[in-house]
Design an enzyme around this catalytic site. Structure first.
Site, PDB file in Angstrom:
ATOM      1  N   SER A  15      39.772  31.287  56.290  1.00  0.00           N
ATOM      2  CA  SER A  15      40.882  31.455  55.347  1.00  0.00           C
ATOM      3  C   SER A  15      41.710  32.698  55.622  1.00  0.00           C
ATOM      4  CB  SER A  15      40.347  31.514  53.911  1.00  0.00           C
ATOM      5  OG  SER A  15      39.402  32.561  53.775  1.00  0.00           O
ATOM      6  N   ASP A 185      39.806  40.270  46.676  1.00  0.00           N
ATOM      7  CA  ASP A 185      38.513  39.920  46.079  1.00  0.00           C
ATOM      8  C   ASP A 185      37.331  40.439  46.896  1.00  0.00           C
ATOM      9  OD1 ASP A 185      38.723  38.350  48.318  1.00  0.00           O
ATOM     10  OD2 ASP A 185      38.561  36.420  47.279  1.00  0.00           O
ATOM     11  N   HIS A 188      39.343  38.320  50.976  1.00  0.00           N
ATOM     12  CA  HIS A 188      40.667  37.805  51.336  1.00  0.00           C
ATOM     13  C   HIS A 188      41.699  38.924  51.279  1.00  0.00           C
ATOM     14  CE1 HIS A 188      38.466  34.169  50.001  1.00  0.00           C
ATOM     15  NE2 HIS A 188      39.021  33.698  51.099  1.00  0.00           N
TER      16      HIS A 188
END
Length: 212
Positions: A15, A185, A188
């Site tokens: 991601s 977080d 990310h």
């Protein structure tokens, strides 16, 4: 500048690389890959570099293995930039009952992927260290990442690649105690984290910006 005209660079990872690429008309996402695309295009327009983002959220190295042929080899790139390892550790923390990718398996699968790249003519690999899990150096996740970082370092040398020391860059930033976050977080990237990844990549691969 190591790149030649019309060189193709494939970025593959999780991601952190993906960063919403499927919603982006250019399929680059809004993260470090987009920053590198814009920087290299603005600075070297005559090179007409082709930058391809093949990040997929949630991926571990075993997921890269499943899609390596289609998402890397079939592009016939001159450069492959790999950023993987965060989810291989994070799943140990948030999904302990799932099948895990411990360091030995991580290294075996990663090496097999890099072996495949030898089939590509004049292709070089750029291996990015996995960054951090939580924004302090002695977090459980970041400690668990250490053997994975060591594996990336070792494979880079073994395959004559270019090492992007993103893990070290993040730890160095933490030690500066700026009070600014790099992630949203603990994993990310926010915009500052993306910029740190991009500038660390540029320093390692091109020497730009110049080292102090």
């Amino acid at each position: 500048m190591p790149f030649k005209a019309k060189d193709k660079i494939v970025f593959i990872g999780d991601s952190i690389t993906d960063k919403g690429r499927k919603k982006d008309p250019l399929k680059l996402g809004s993260g470090y890959v987009r920053l590198l695309h814009d920087y290299l295009t603005a600075l070297y327009p005559k090179l007409s570099l082709k930058i391809i983002n093949e990040g997929v959220s949630g991926n571990r190295v075993i997921d890269l293995e499943k899609r390596w042929t289609m998402d890397v080899m079939d592009h016939q790139p001159q450069w492959i930039s790999v950023s993987i390892g965060i989810n291989d550790v994070w799943r140990q923390l948030d999904s302990p009952d799932a099948e895990q990718v411990y360091p030995e398996k991580f290294e075996t699968v990663y090496r097999s992927l890099l072996e495949q790249t030898k089939q590509l003519p004049n292709c070089r690999v750029i291996l990015m260290q996995p960054t951090v899990i939580k924004e302090y150096p002695d977090s459980t996740g970041t400690r668990l990442l250490k053997p994975y970082v060591d594996i990336v370092n070792r494979l880079t040398e073994e395959f004559n690649g270019i090492l992007v020391p993103t893990h070290e860059a993040f730890l160095n930033f933490f030690h500066c105690e700026t009070g600014q976050d790099l992630t949203t977080d603990g994993v990310h990237m926010n915009t500052l984290g993306d910029m740190l990844m991009a500038t660390t990549w540029l320093k390692a691969v091109t020497g730009i910006p110049n080292r102090n």
